[in-house]
Design an enzyme around this catalytic site. Structure first.
Site, PDB file in Angstrom:
ATOM      1  N   CYS A 147       0.825  -1.206   0.000  1.00  0.00           N
ATOM      2  CA  CYS A 147       0.000   0.000   0.000  1.00  0.00           C
ATOM      3  C   CYS A 147       0.866   1.265   0.000  1.00  0.00           C
ATOM      4  CB  CYS A 147      -0.881  -0.044   1.235  1.00  0.00           C
ATOM      5  SG  CYS A 147      -1.807   1.453   1.480  1.00  0.00           S
ATOM      6  N   CYS A 167      -1.017   4.080  -6.459  1.00  0.00           N
ATOM      7  CA  CYS A 167      -1.946   3.452  -5.510  1.00  0.00           C
ATOM      8  C   CYS A 167      -2.185   2.063  -6.071  1.00  0.00           C
ATOM      9  CB  CYS A 167      -3.253   4.242  -5.451  1.00  0.00           C
ATOM     10  SG  CYS A 167      -4.577   3.365  -4.606  1.00  0.00           S
TER      11      CYS A 167
END
Ligand code: DGL
Length: 261
Positions: free
Chosen positions: A74, A183
């Site tokens: 992440c 992302c």
């Protein structure tokens, strides 16, 4: 020398599977433990304090599984949490942004766009890390918070395609030479994005990230060369949604175990 302990990979949801897929391909003999924190998703709207609290529980969970490494797939947590946890555990920690920044900085381009969550963009982690290696690079940062929700909902209706196109058009006004999908959820959208701009404009950092992890595991004598390939999936909520959304990118065969952290 072999090390059969597992490798933890985590993200707020299915997004980290874009990294997981690359890892599994190039490290076929490793045991992987994936955690998708759907209960706390989206991370991009959380404060640093909230992310630290959540992240430490996930790291403790991985510690209880005796992992040899944790992959911070992440981007948002790499931006906000890595500095806090990097010295706290006795396993390797691989953060995506800090790991790939050097390669991005050395690309043969003068300008890069970065799409990421609000939290990542507000931290300027990509820009700061890239400029550390190449001060001449122009980095255009843009938050695209709606894209995470679109991927997690697996809903590609016309209205959502329009949101994706509008986000891209806003970035294209800067005329970046390449756009980093900063992302983990965004590489799921690469085919849609490529309807409106050349496909080779988009960089999925997951590919380079996985290679760098492999190189470091080898260098650190942590690789498993025996065939012990195993995968475990955990989520903090909505196991069925996870499997459904995952289909787009990495087929998760069994329902993940719900782990309340
Ligand atoms: N997929 C995560 C990232 O790479 C965060 C998405 C979210 O939960 O907002 O930043």
């Amino acid at each position: 020398m072999i090390n059969k302990d597992g490798i933890g990979v985590y993200d707020s949801g299915v997004g980290g599977l874009t990294v997981f897929k690359e890892l599994v391909e190039i490290l076929p003999d490793e045991k992987f433990i994936y955690f998708g924190d759907l209960k706390n998703s989206p991370y991009g709207e959380k404060s640093k304090e909230e992310l630290i609290k959540i992240g430490e529980k996930i790291f403790d969970f991985f510690a209880s599984k005796n992992v040899k490494a944790v992959v911070m797939a992440c981007n948002t947590t790499s931006a906000l949490l890595y500095d806090k946890v990097k010295e706290e555990y006795d396993f390797k920690i691989y953060p995506v942004i800090q790991s790939v920044a050097r390669d991005l900085a050395l690309l043969d381009v003068e300008s890069l766009g970065v799409f990421a969550t609000d939290a990542t963009i507000n931290s300027h982690a990509y820009k700061n890390q890239i400029l550390k290696y190449n001060q001449k690079m122009t980095v255009y940062e843009q938050a695209c918070p709606n894209l995470v929700k679109i991927v997690e909902s697996n809903d590609f209706c016309e209205q959502n395609i329009d949101i994706i196109r509008t986000d891209l058009q806003r970035m294209l006004l800067n005329k970046p030479e390449k756009i980093v999908l900063g992302c983990t959820h965004y590489p799921f959208l690469i085919d849609i994005l490529s309807r409106f701009a050349p496909k080779d404009m988009f960089i999925n950092p997951a590919e380079k990230f996985a290679q760098l992890i492999k190189e470091d595991l080898i260098k650190s004598n942590l690789i498993n060369k025996e065939s012990e390939f195993e995968q475990e999936f955990y989520v903090s909520k909505d196991a069925e949604n996870f499997v459904n959304a995952a289909k787009m990118f990495y087929p998760v065969e069994k329902l993940p175990i719900i782990k309340n952290l």
